[in-house]
Design an enzyme around this catalytic site. Structure first.
Site, PDB file in Angstrom:
ATOM      1  N   SER A   7       7.455  -0.177  -2.020  1.00 54.12           N
ATOM      2  CA  SER A   7       6.716  -1.029  -3.775  1.00 54.12           C
ATOM      3  C   SER A   7       7.897  -1.750  -4.992  1.00 54.12           C
ATOM      4  O   SER A   7       8.342  -0.810  -5.119  1.00 54.12           O
ATOM      5  CB  SER A   7       5.848   0.329  -4.023  1.00 54.12           C
ATOM      6  OG  SER A   7       6.045  -0.310  -6.231  1.00 54.12           O
ATOM      7  N   HIS A  32       4.664  -3.962  -0.717  1.00 51.94           N
ATOM      8  CA  HIS A  32       3.867  -3.266  -1.894  1.00 51.94           C
ATOM      9  C   HIS A  32       4.099  -4.324  -3.095  1.00 51.94           C
ATOM     10  O   HIS A  32       4.868  -3.668  -3.976  1.00 51.94           O
ATOM     11  CB  HIS A  32       3.588  -1.887  -1.395  1.00 51.94           C
ATOM     12  CG  HIS A  32       2.600  -1.439  -1.985  1.00 51.94           C
ATOM     13  ND1 HIS A  32       0.976  -0.907  -1.835  1.00 51.94           N
ATOM     14  CD2 HIS A  32       2.180  -0.359  -3.431  1.00 51.94           C
ATOM     15  CE1 HIS A  32       0.467  -0.901  -2.195  1.00 51.94           C
ATOM     16  NE2 HIS A  32       0.733  -0.616  -3.744  1.00 51.94           N
ATOM     17  N   ASP A  34       2.633  -3.978  -7.167  1.00 52.11           N
ATOM     18  CA  ASP A  34       1.580  -2.711  -8.047  1.00 52.11           C
ATOM     19  C   ASP A  34       0.550  -3.827  -9.018  1.00 52.11           C
ATOM     20  O   ASP A  34       1.983  -3.583  -9.986  1.00 52.11           O
ATOM     21  CB  ASP A  34       2.051  -1.137  -8.449  1.00 52.11           C
ATOM     22  CG  ASP A  34       2.587  -0.815  -7.083  1.00 52.11           C
ATOM     23  OD1 ASP A  34       0.827   0.227  -6.375  1.00 52.11           O
ATOM     24  OD2 ASP A  34       3.388  -0.141  -6.771  1.00 52.11           O
ATOM     25  N   MET A  36      -0.616  -3.097 -12.991  1.00 54.48           N
ATOM     26  CA  MET A  36      -1.548  -2.312 -13.952  1.00 54.48           C
ATOM     27  C   MET A  36      -2.164  -3.226 -14.397  1.00 54.48           C
ATOM     28  O   MET A  36      -1.138  -3.870 -15.545  1.00 54.48           O
ATOM     29  CB  MET A  36      -0.198  -1.536 -13.547  1.00 54.48           C
ATOM     30  CG  MET A  36      -0.227  -0.331 -12.585  1.00 54.48           C
ATOM     31  SD  MET A  36       1.139   1.028 -13.514  1.00 54.48           S
ATOM     32  CE  MET A  36       1.693   1.028 -11.252  1.00 54.48           C
ATOM     33  N   HIS A  65      -1.852  -3.978  -4.733  1.00 59.96           N
ATOM     34  CA  HIS A  65      -2.615  -2.700  -5.300  1.00 59.96           C
ATOM     35  C   HIS A  65      -3.275  -3.043  -6.526  1.00 59.96           C
ATOM     36  O   HIS A  65      -2.033  -3.194  -7.327  1.00 59.96           O
ATOM     37  CB  HIS A  65      -2.085  -1.538  -4.800  1.00 59.96           C
ATOM     38  CG  HIS A  65      -1.913  -0.609  -5.460  1.00 59.96           C
ATOM     39  ND1 HIS A  65      -1.219   1.380  -5.516  1.00 59.96           N
ATOM     40  CD2 HIS A  65      -3.704  -0.204  -5.647  1.00 59.96           C
ATOM     41  CE1 HIS A  65      -2.082   1.180  -6.286  1.00 59.96           C
ATOM     42  NE2 HIS A  65      -3.954   0.909  -5.457  1.00 59.96           N
ATOM     43  N   MET A  67      -4.337  -1.779 -10.185  1.00 63.84           N
ATOM     44  CA  MET A  67      -5.190  -0.906 -10.862  1.00 63.84           C
ATOM     45  C   MET A  67      -5.514  -1.693 -11.861  1.00 63.84           C
ATOM     46  O   MET A  67      -4.758  -1.333 -12.765  1.00 63.84           O
ATOM     47  CB  MET A  67      -3.333   0.139 -10.639  1.00 63.84           C
ATOM     48  CG  MET A  67      -3.419   0.807  -9.387  1.00 63.84           C
ATOM     49  SD  MET A  67      -1.268   1.795  -9.533  1.00 63.84           S
ATOM     50  CE  MET A  67      -0.493  -0.010  -8.922  1.00 63.84           C
ATOM     51  N   MET A 136      -4.881   7.292  -2.852  1.00 66.08           N
ATOM     52  CA  MET A 136      -3.762   7.869  -3.579  1.00 66.08           C
ATOM     53  C   MET A 136      -2.972   8.928  -3.432  1.00 66.08           C
ATOM     54  O   MET A 136      -3.764  10.323  -3.249  1.00 66.08           O
ATOM     55  CB  MET A 136      -3.290   7.547  -5.153  1.00 66.08           C
ATOM     56  CG  MET A 136      -3.985   6.090  -5.860  1.00 66.08           C
ATOM     57  SD  MET A 136      -2.480   4.687  -4.880  1.00 66.08           S
ATOM     58  CE  MET A 136      -1.426   5.847  -6.064  1.00 66.08           C
ATOM     59  N   ASP A 174      -0.143   5.855  -0.495  1.00 67.79           N
ATOM     60  CA  ASP A 174       0.661   5.695  -1.876  1.00 67.79           C
ATOM     61  C   ASP A 174       1.221   6.492  -2.346  1.00 67.79           C
ATOM     62  O   ASP A 174       0.024   7.201  -3.310  1.00 67.79           O
ATOM     63  CB  ASP A 174      -0.011   4.388  -2.154  1.00 67.79           C
ATOM     64  CG  ASP A 174       1.071   4.083  -3.805  1.00 67.79           C
ATOM     65  OD1 ASP A 174       1.878   4.651  -3.978  1.00 67.79           O
ATOM     66  OD2 ASP A 174       0.354   3.142  -4.265  1.00 67.79           O
ATOM     67  N   GLY A 175       2.449   6.966  -2.899  1.00 67.84           N
ATOM     68  CA  GLY A 175       2.812   8.535  -4.253  1.00 67.84           C
ATOM     69  C   GLY A 175       3.351   9.251  -3.959  1.00 67.84           C
ATOM     70  O   GLY A 175       2.845  10.239  -2.807  1.00 67.84           O
TER      71      GLY A 175
HETATM   72  C1  DX5 Z   1       1.943   4.137  -8.445  1.00 66.72           C
HETATM   73  C2  DX5 Z   1       2.059   3.129  -7.371  1.00 66.72           C
HETATM   74  C3  DX5 Z   1       2.782   3.275  -5.939  1.00 66.72           C
HETATM   75  C4  DX5 Z   1       4.365   3.870  -6.490  1.00 66.72           C
HETATM   76  C5  DX5 Z   1       4.801   4.505  -5.787  1.00 66.72           C
HETATM   77  O1  DX5 Z   1       0.519   3.989  -9.092  1.00 66.72           O
HETATM   78  O2  DX5 Z   1       0.581   2.959  -7.037  1.00 66.72           O
HETATM   79  O3  DX5 Z   1       2.665   2.816  -5.704  1.00 66.72           O
HETATM   80  O4  DX5 Z   1       5.113   2.351  -6.998  1.00 66.72           O
HETATM   81  O5  DX5 Z   1       5.923   5.320  -6.022  1.00 66.72           O
HETATM   82  P1  DX5 Z   1       6.567   6.271  -5.628  1.00 66.72           P
HETATM   83  O6  DX5 Z   1       7.157   5.958  -4.109  1.00 66.72           O
HETATM   84  O7  DX5 Z   1       8.145   6.607  -6.636  1.00 66.72           O
HETATM   85  O8  DX5 Z   1       5.545   7.996  -5.755  1.00 66.72           O
HETATM   86 ZN    ZN Z   2       0.757   1.144  -4.943  1.00 63.93          ZN
END
Ligand code: DX5
Ligand code: ZN
Length: 216
Positions: A7, A32, A34, A36, A65, A67, A136, A174-175
């Site tokens: 990510s 990946h 992210d 937001m 991804h 969000m 998630m 993911d997470g």
């Molecule tokens: C969280 C993201 C993830 C995040 C994961 O909302 O969707 O992709 O970057 O980070 P780690 O691997 O540090 O939990």
């Molecule tokens: Zn993500």
């Protein structure tokens, strides 16, 4: 199939090209991304210009991804900015069919994601129409959180549903993922593991990716 998707949320944005090239040269097949919006989640990350810069620095599969609320407003633009797959949240839209159609029209693969509290049963009707489900395993919004163990049961339940509804469905998690829980997740039926802080926080990120891929 085992794929690691580092990510970029955990990358150094002052050295985005360097970090993207590092992932490009690694054993990770996907990258990946992210996105937001500060509304669907209580955090704001980045958007089109950053995705375009990552696209320029690597030909690898870009797994975006979203969000964001009302993803139907932006799916086409993320596809144009370089996404290979666009994943939106079931909880973020009332127009699921439209989101799927927009991704198809743009020629990208389509994923749907659920937050930790959303049962996978809510995805049932859409499984035949999509390429991937992203489970998630932390509350979306931030990297570096702890893995939520009930996610493993969700992966198993979804795998059983997909065996009937869409055997080609990819399951991504993911997470909170690292080399210490990768084997458990692959074993439960996930094919793609997202990892942010465990990869970018490692002394040797490329070796960490291999550790996850080879976890037993
Ligand atoms: C969280 C993201 C993830 C995040 C994961 O909302 O969707 O992709 O970057 O980070 P780690 O691997 O540090 O939990
Ligand atoms: Zn993500």
């Amino acid at each position: 199939m085992r794929i690691i998707a580092p990510s970029m949320l955990s990358a150094d944005f002052g050295h985005l090209e360097r970090d993207t090239r590092m992932v490009d040269a690694s054993a990770a097949e996907w990258i990946h991304i992210d996105v937001m919006d500060g509304v669907f989640v209580p955090n704001i990350s980045f958007g089109f210009p950053v995705l375009k810069s990552i696209r320029k620095a690597s030909p690898k599969f870009l797994d975006v991804h979203l969000m964001i609320v009302e993803p139907e407003r932006y799916i086409t633009r993320f596809a144009e900015a370089g996404a290979d797959m666009v994943t939106f949240h079931l909880e973020a839209t009332e127009k699921v069919a439209e989101c799927i159609a927009l991704a198809r029209k743009a020629g990208v693969k389509v994923g749907m994601s659920v937050r930790p509290a959303t049962p996978v049963a809510e995805l049932a009707q859409w499984l035949p129409e999509i390429d991937m489900v992203l489970i998630m395993s932390v509350e979306p919004g931030f990297g570096g959180q702890s893995f939520m163990p009930h996610s493993v049961d969700k992966i198993r339940e979804l795998r059983a549903m997909a065996d009937v509804a869409n055997p080609n469905l990819i399951i991504e998690v993911d997470g909170g993922i690292s080399a210490s829980n990768a084997a458990l997740l692959f074993g439960a039926g996930a094919e793609v593991l997202v990892a942010g802080s465990s990869v970018f926080g490692a002394e040797d990120p490329q070796a960490e990716i291999v550790k996850m891929l080879e976890a037993r």
